[in-house]
Structure formats: structure tokens, C-alpha cells
Motif scaffolding. Sequence first.
Motif: not given
Length: 194
Positions: A99-126
Amino acid sequence: MGRWEPNAQGRLAQAALELYVERGFDRTTVAEIAARAGLTERTFFRYFTDKREVLFGGSGELEAVLVDTVAAAPASGSPIRMVADALAAAGARIGQRREFSQQRQRAISANVDLQERELIKLAAMATSLADALRRRGIDDPVAGLAAETGVAAFKIAFERWITAAEDEGLERVIRETFDQLAAVTAPTARRRSR
């Protein structure tokens, strides 16, 4: 309010997510988050450096799981299997909070800056995965390719998991996605006959 509040961090995170989904990330203040949680702004800043950290605060722990799992993998495993196992281990942790992950993703999907931050997080994982593979003696481009491909598969698995009608378990969905990746990249019978 008392000096110590039980589960203050969890209450703050839940309040923040609710407000991000209701009002939007940009229109939510730390004061509003703290008030909804029944805490003070000062308490908020004990747990989070800013309001984005509610969404991205566990990244360091997640990367540690990835790196530790690759480091402990059997030497006989392929690079992509090491990555798959590492991401499945991370998925086992994330999967406890759907449920937390679903809410988190809704918040990220609604904000371009958060989407960019998520991409940075995924790049850091890689990057962390590729570095862990290199420490195992796997050279580039194989280390980078396995890590980047793994993170792409993780993204697809995560999306499937949070949008599914029922919780199938993130770890399981990650493993299924890697099985599908193996099927996609396997030579077909037609190619073998040529």
C-alpha cells in the motif's frame, strides 16, 4: 505532545503520502504533514531531511541489500542471475509495504521532479549492481549490461506488482519477470536450425 511518540516516523510517512496523493507534492508543506501525523515540524526533521526523503529515504538500505546479495552469490552464477537474485531480495523487503508503494508511486507519477528523482535512484541502483559485479571479477560491458537490464526488468515487475488486482508478492513477480526475460533472449528453435 510528549517527547516520545510511538512510530513517529511511520506516522509522518503515512501522513505525507496521504497529503501528496490528495493535494500534490508541491502543495504539501512539512507543517501540514506534521499536523496530520499529530507531531511537530521538529519531529519531522528528526526523521527526514526534507519532504522528498519520505519517498526516497530507504534507497541506501536498498542498495546495501543489492550489493550484499551479489557479494554472497555463488561463483557459478551468471551475472544476470546474480542481479536477479539481488533484486528479488530487495523485492522481498519492498513487498512488505504494498500500500505504501502504491501511494508512493501515485505521488511520484504526478510530479515531474519526483519522476526525475526516481530515475536517479534507479540509475544509482544499476551503478551499485554493476560495481558489485565488477568486484566479483565481471568485466564491462557484461557488468553494466547485466545491471542495466536487471533494473529495467525490476521496473516492469514493480509496475505489474503495484497495479495488479491482488498482491502476488513483489519477489515472486520479479522472479517471473526475469524468467520472461530469459525466454525473450533465448534462441528460438528456428534460429537454432539455421
